[in-house]
Design an enzyme around this catalytic site. Structure first.
Site, PDB file in Angstrom:
ATOM      1  N   GLY A 115      60.490 104.263  80.046  1.00 46.87           N
ATOM      2  CA  GLY A 115      61.124 103.142  79.328  1.00 46.87           C
ATOM      3  C   GLY A 115      62.561 103.514  79.041  1.00 46.87           C
ATOM      4  O   GLY A 115      62.836 104.303  78.135  1.00 46.87           O
ATOM      5  N   VAL A 158      67.894 101.022  75.817  1.00 51.52           N
ATOM      6  CA  VAL A 158      68.883 101.836  75.091  1.00 51.52           C
ATOM      7  C   VAL A 158      68.251 103.038  74.373  1.00 51.52           C
ATOM      8  O   VAL A 158      68.723 104.181  74.512  1.00 51.52           O
ATOM      9  CB  VAL A 158      69.632 100.953  74.066  1.00 51.52           C
ATOM     10  CG1 VAL A 158      70.707 101.771  73.367  1.00 51.52           C
ATOM     11  CG2 VAL A 158      70.253  99.767  74.756  1.00 51.52           C
ATOM     12  N   MET A 159      67.168 102.797  73.627  1.00 46.58           N
ATOM     13  CA  MET A 159      66.559 103.897  72.855  1.00 46.58           C
ATOM     14  C   MET A 159      66.034 104.988  73.793  1.00 46.58           C
ATOM     15  O   MET A 159      66.247 106.186  73.564  1.00 46.58           O
ATOM     16  CB  MET A 159      65.410 103.376  71.979  1.00 46.58           C
ATOM     17  CG  MET A 159      65.839 102.640  70.745  1.00 46.58           C
ATOM     18  SD  MET A 159      66.600 103.721  69.514  1.00 46.58           S
ATOM     19  CE  MET A 159      65.202 104.641  68.883  1.00 46.58           C
ATOM     20  N   HIS A 219      31.365  88.366  35.425  1.00 49.14           N
ATOM     21  CA  HIS A 219      31.707  89.560  36.212  1.00 49.14           C
ATOM     22  C   HIS A 219      31.509  90.854  35.417  1.00 49.14           C
ATOM     23  O   HIS A 219      31.667  91.929  35.975  1.00 49.14           O
ATOM     24  CB  HIS A 219      33.142  89.462  36.724  1.00 49.14           C
ATOM     25  CG  HIS A 219      33.330  88.389  37.753  1.00 49.14           C
ATOM     26  ND1 HIS A 219      32.645  88.387  38.946  1.00 49.14           N
ATOM     27  CD2 HIS A 219      34.090  87.266  37.758  1.00 49.14           C
ATOM     28  CE1 HIS A 219      32.995  87.315  39.648  1.00 49.14           C
ATOM     29  NE2 HIS A 219      33.859  86.616  38.938  1.00 49.14           N
ATOM     30  N   ARG A 241      64.344  88.443  51.511  1.00 46.37           N
ATOM     31  CA  ARG A 241      64.829  88.072  52.848  1.00 46.37           C
ATOM     32  C   ARG A 241      64.234  86.727  53.258  1.00 46.37           C
ATOM     33  O   ARG A 241      64.908  85.888  53.854  1.00 46.37           O
ATOM     34  CB  ARG A 241      64.444  89.135  53.881  1.00 46.37           C
ATOM     35  CG  ARG A 241      65.230  90.424  53.722  1.00 46.37           C
ATOM     36  CD  ARG A 241      65.108  91.291  54.960  1.00 46.37           C
ATOM     37  NE  ARG A 241      65.606  92.628  54.694  1.00 46.37           N
ATOM     38  CZ  ARG A 241      65.776  93.562  55.634  1.00 46.37           C
ATOM     39  NH1 ARG A 241      65.468  93.299  56.894  1.00 46.37           N
ATOM     40  NH2 ARG A 241      66.236  94.747  55.321  1.00 46.37           N
ATOM     41  N   HIS A 276      58.791 104.401  55.616  1.00 45.40           N
ATOM     42  CA  HIS A 276      60.240 104.661  55.659  1.00 45.40           C
ATOM     43  C   HIS A 276      60.994 103.324  55.789  1.00 45.40           C
ATOM     44  O   HIS A 276      61.947 103.068  55.063  1.00 45.40           O
ATOM     45  CB  HIS A 276      60.561 105.579  56.852  1.00 45.40           C
ATOM     46  CG  HIS A 276      62.005 105.595  57.235  1.00 45.40           C
ATOM     47  ND1 HIS A 276      62.586 104.575  57.964  1.00 45.40           N
ATOM     48  CD2 HIS A 276      62.997 106.476  56.970  1.00 45.40           C
ATOM     49  CE1 HIS A 276      63.872 104.833  58.132  1.00 45.40           C
ATOM     50  NE2 HIS A 276      64.138 105.986  57.541  1.00 45.40           N
ATOM     51  N   SER A 280      63.303 107.476  63.888  1.00 43.52           N
ATOM     52  CA  SER A 280      64.229 106.686  63.088  1.00 43.52           C
ATOM     53  C   SER A 280      65.665 107.092  63.353  1.00 43.52           C
ATOM     54  O   SER A 280      65.942 108.254  63.615  1.00 43.52           O
ATOM     55  CB  SER A 280      63.912 106.880  61.609  1.00 43.52           C
ATOM     56  OG  SER A 280      64.851 106.194  60.840  1.00 43.52           O
ATOM     57  N   GLY A 281      66.552 106.136  63.244  1.00 44.94           N
ATOM     58  CA  GLY A 281      67.975 106.465  63.390  1.00 44.94           C
ATOM     59  C   GLY A 281      68.671 105.599  64.412  1.00 44.94           C
ATOM     60  O   GLY A 281      69.863 105.776  64.669  1.00 44.94           O
ATOM     61  N   GLU A 337      63.435 101.413  53.142  1.00 45.27           N
ATOM     62  CA  GLU A 337      64.780 100.986  53.575  1.00 45.27           C
ATOM     63  C   GLU A 337      65.049  99.531  53.131  1.00 45.27           C
ATOM     64  O   GLU A 337      66.131  99.220  52.637  1.00 45.27           O
ATOM     65  CB  GLU A 337      64.840 101.117  55.098  1.00 45.27           C
ATOM     66  CG  GLU A 337      66.136 100.741  55.747  1.00 45.27           C
ATOM     67  CD  GLU A 337      66.005 100.871  57.278  1.00 45.27           C
ATOM     68  OE1 GLU A 337      65.470 101.886  57.772  1.00 45.27           O
ATOM     69  OE2 GLU A 337      66.435  99.937  57.976  1.00 45.27           O
ATOM     70  N   TYR A 338      64.046  98.666  53.277  1.00 47.02           N
ATOM     71  CA  TYR A 338      64.197  97.271  52.815  1.00 47.02           C
ATOM     72  C   TYR A 338      64.515  97.255  51.314  1.00 47.02           C
ATOM     73  O   TYR A 338      65.394  96.517  50.859  1.00 47.02           O
ATOM     74  CB  TYR A 338      62.885  96.493  53.007  1.00 47.02           C
ATOM     75  CG  TYR A 338      62.647  95.851  54.344  1.00 47.02           C
ATOM     76  CD1 TYR A 338      62.580  96.595  55.502  1.00 47.02           C
ATOM     77  CD2 TYR A 338      62.441  94.470  54.455  1.00 47.02           C
ATOM     78  CE1 TYR A 338      62.306  96.003  56.726  1.00 47.02           C
ATOM     79  CE2 TYR A 338      62.182  93.866  55.670  1.00 47.02           C
ATOM     80  CZ  TYR A 338      62.115  94.643  56.808  1.00 47.02           C
ATOM     81  OH  TYR A 338      61.849  94.052  58.019  1.00 47.02           O
TER      82      TYR A 338
HETATM   83  P1  ATR Z   1      65.436  97.654  73.710  1.00 45.43           P
HETATM   84  O1  ATR Z   1      65.064  96.874  72.464  1.00 45.43           O
HETATM   85  O2  ATR Z   1      66.138  98.940  73.449  1.00 45.43           O
HETATM   86  O3  ATR Z   1      66.058  96.814  74.790  1.00 45.43           O
HETATM   87  P2  ATR Z   1      62.664  97.457  74.330  1.00 45.43           P
HETATM   88  O4  ATR Z   1      62.809  95.988  74.464  1.00 45.43           O
HETATM   89  O5  ATR Z   1      61.904  98.020  73.174  1.00 45.43           O
HETATM   90  O6  ATR Z   1      64.074  98.134  74.357  1.00 45.43           O
HETATM   91  O7  ATR Z   1      62.019  98.056  75.644  1.00 45.43           O
HETATM   92  C1  ATR Z   1      62.410  97.631  76.883  1.00 45.43           C
HETATM   93  C2  ATR Z   1      61.820  98.651  77.866  1.00 45.43           C
HETATM   94  O8  ATR Z   1      60.427  98.435  77.978  1.00 45.43           O
HETATM   95  C3  ATR Z   1      62.388  98.537  79.257  1.00 45.43           C
HETATM   96  O9  ATR Z   1      62.511  99.833  79.752  1.00 45.43           O
HETATM   97  C4  ATR Z   1      61.314  97.741  79.998  1.00 45.43           C
HETATM   98  O10 ATR Z   1      61.258  97.971  81.375  1.00 45.43           O
HETATM   99  P3  ATR Z   1      62.133  97.069  82.394  1.00 45.43           P
HETATM  100  O11 ATR Z   1      63.495  97.693  82.421  1.00 45.43           O
HETATM  101  O12 ATR Z   1      61.428  97.184  83.699  1.00 45.43           O
HETATM  102  O13 ATR Z   1      62.128  95.671  81.853  1.00 45.43           O
HETATM  103  C5  ATR Z   1      60.085  98.332  79.362  1.00 45.43           C
HETATM  104  N1  ATR Z   1      58.907  97.484  79.518  1.00 45.43           N
HETATM  105  C6  ATR Z   1      58.666  96.319  78.913  1.00 45.43           C
HETATM  106  N2  ATR Z   1      57.456  95.828  79.273  1.00 45.43           N
HETATM  107  C7  ATR Z   1      56.907  96.727  80.117  1.00 45.43           C
HETATM  108  C8  ATR Z   1      55.669  96.821  80.821  1.00 45.43           C
HETATM  109  N3  ATR Z   1      54.729  95.873  80.683  1.00 45.43           N
HETATM  110  N4  ATR Z   1      55.458  97.898  81.610  1.00 45.43           N
HETATM  111  C9  ATR Z   1      56.388  98.854  81.730  1.00 45.43           C
HETATM  112  N5  ATR Z   1      57.576  98.836  81.087  1.00 45.43           N
HETATM  113  C10 ATR Z   1      57.842  97.788  80.281  1.00 45.43           C
END
Ligand code: ATR
Length: 476
Positions: free
Chosen positions: A10, A13-14, A457, A288, A186, A129-130, A190-191
């Site tokens: 996966g 970004v993260m 009761h 919120r 956590h 986290s972070g 934070e909320y």
């Molecule tokens: P962010 O919020 O950082 O964009 P995310 O939405 O939590 O990340 O995760 C997206 C990731 O999950 C991507 O790497 C996505 O793969 P693709 O680049 O092929 O879309 C992956 N992902 C989502 N659904 C998936 C699934 N069913 N099988 C495998 N990977 C999956």
């Protein structure tokens, strides 16, 4: 060819940032795999220094890892995580370790751990986290799972975690879902912390009449004292920011409707299930919801009551500096309550789910890398180190004395909010909790009487053992 000691699946970004963080630590070789192979190759090409081992299929990914294979999944929580787990489980072997670094609900983690354990695989739900920055440079990591998995995974996670006072912000939280539970708490804390800061801002702005720039300076000052924390620091930055288009403080241009991704709601739902009052977190979640409830807010707009007068509430607040100091104390006291409630939820869940959680260690690993990082966490660690079985954080000597100092200003600040029509739900609910928890007798005696009246009761008596029922019709 098995040459990677750790893999990441996966690469959004993260996941990409975590993979780069791992690759940058001595001793690690990182295999990467993503459902769409272009992301895998793009990451490897953009960061040749990381020397990633790329895989286009899960089979290739499994072959690229040395055993026991260790892979961290960074995909969306829910069905996507289940799919990826299932794919990996099919190509991994007994003893291998699958880590879910997403924001899974802890009950899903418990289920997945049991399913994979039955196949001889280790499954670790790890709260990370972070945000993006933390993933790249050092997050706070909250892994659950088995001790066996921790033996292999621990040194790898220690190599990438944030560091506070020379120690990595990661610990083996407990078995199965413990890590994701603690990550959820956590987020709930934070909320509460953010809501408390927002209430302090509201009072300083609309009761004391300070400008956003002046309040930014107040927060900078507070950040040198007991409130020193990342959230106070960034609040000063946000309040000091001027909108380039209008020249107004940016905070005045931002729509006053707070969003959320749901972990606060999970915290409150879980705490209600466990019977633990997390009132500060609950008020933060509800605040919120109120902010985003457009139709209700439009309908409520004409209701009578005092209108905040931007500093013309002299009788309610007294002198400005005195009021600022009182708000600082009220914020600190309310924050202590919110954290104490969060730790109560951890304690209750630990006994419910059979987790052995060192609460002092939890406060320690939140000291860097995560959003709620703060000096004040050291006081929590110290309290639990001195008394590992401490039943109520508020009652630890340091917090007892802090609340003693703060309680008069705390009450006065809430009164000022009531008089001026400025809602302080998190300040007020924290004080209400404090006043209930320290009372010798609560009006619950009357509730038990009512329950016995309408539903037979029964109630207990203060002067005798057993369950009692009154024949209420005899009095009528
Ligand atoms: P962010 O919020 O950082 O964009 P995310 O939405 O939590 O990340 O995760 C997206 C990731 O999950 C991507 O790497 C996505 O793969 P693709 O680049 O092929 O879309 C992956 N992902 C989502 N659904 C998936 C699934 N069913 N099988 C495998 N990977 C999956």
């Amino acid at each position: 060819m098995s040459r990677a000691n750790i893999g990441v699946v996966g690469l959004a970004v993260m996941g990409s940032n975590l993979a780069r963080n791992l690759a940058g630590r001595p001793g690690n070789t990182v295999a990467i795999y993503n459902r769409s192979a272009d992301k895998t190759h793009h990451l490897a090409t953009a960061h040749p220094e990381a020397e990633f081992v790329t895989a286009d299929t899960v089979e290739e990914f499994a072959q690229s890892l040395s055993t026991p294979r260790t892979a961290i999944i960074m995909v969306q929580a829910g069905p996507a995580t289940d799919q990826v787990i299932s794919q990996l489980a099919d190509v991994f072997e007994p003893g291998d370790i699958i880590v879910d670094g997403g924001n899974a609900h802890f009950t899903d983690t418990i289920r997945r751990e049991a399913e994979l354990a039955a196949r001889g695989l280790n499954f670790v739900g790890a709260g990370i986290s972070g945000g993006e920055e933390g993933a790249l440079n050092g997050p706070s990591i909250m892994p659950g799972g088995s001790a066996e998995a921790w033996n292999t995974l621990g040194p790898i996670l220690e190599s990438i975690a944030a560091v506070a006072d020379g120690e990595p912000c990661v610990t083996h939280v407990g078995t199965d879902g413990a890590g994701h539970f603690v990550k959820m708490i956590h987020n709930g804390i934070e909320y509460a912390d953010m809501q408390l800061i927002a209430e302090a801002y509201d009072l300083l702005r609309h009761a004391a009449g300070l400008s956003p720039q002046e309040i930014a300076d107040v927060f900078r000052q507070w950040n040198t004292g007991v409130l020193e924390s990342y959230l106070i620091d960034i609040t000063a930055e946000v309040l000091g920011h001027v909108d380039a288009t209008t020249g107004s403080p940016l905070v005045d241009v931002i729509v006053d409707q707070a969003g959320s991704k749901g972990t606060g709601v999970w915290t409150v739902q879980s705490a209600v299930g466990l019977g633990v009052p997390v009132t500060g977190i609950a008020e933060a979640v509800f605040a919120r919801a109120i902010s985003s409830s457009g139709a209700s807010r439009r309908a409520g707009g004409g209701l009578p009551g005092p209108t905040p007068t931007d500093g013309k509430s002299g009788s309610a607040i007294g002198d400005a500096q005195g009021f600022i100091d009182m708000v600082e104390q009220a914020l600190y006291a309310s924050k202590i309550v919110a954290y104490s409630q969060g730790f109560d939820a951890i304690s209750e869940a630990a006994s419910e789910y059979n987790w052995s959680i060192d609460r002092g260690e939890i406060a320690r690993i939140w000291r860097a890398g995560c959003i709620i990082r703060a000096q004040f966490l050291d006081r929590i660690t110290e309290a639990y180190r001195e008394q590992p079985e401490l039943p109520l954080l508020l009652a630890a000597p340091y917090f007892h004395s802090a609340l003693d100092d703060a309680q008069t200003p705390w009450r006065k600040v809430i009164q000022a909010g009531v008089e001026t029509g400025i809602a302080t739900p998190a300040f007020s609910s924290s004080l209400a909790y404090y006043d209930q928890i320290r009372r010798e007798r609560l009006p619950a005696c009357l509730i038990q009487g009512q329950r016995d009246f309408f539903g037979a009761h029964t109630y207990k008596r203060v002067d005798a053992e057993g369950a009692f029922h009154t024949d209420w019709s005899a009095d009528r």
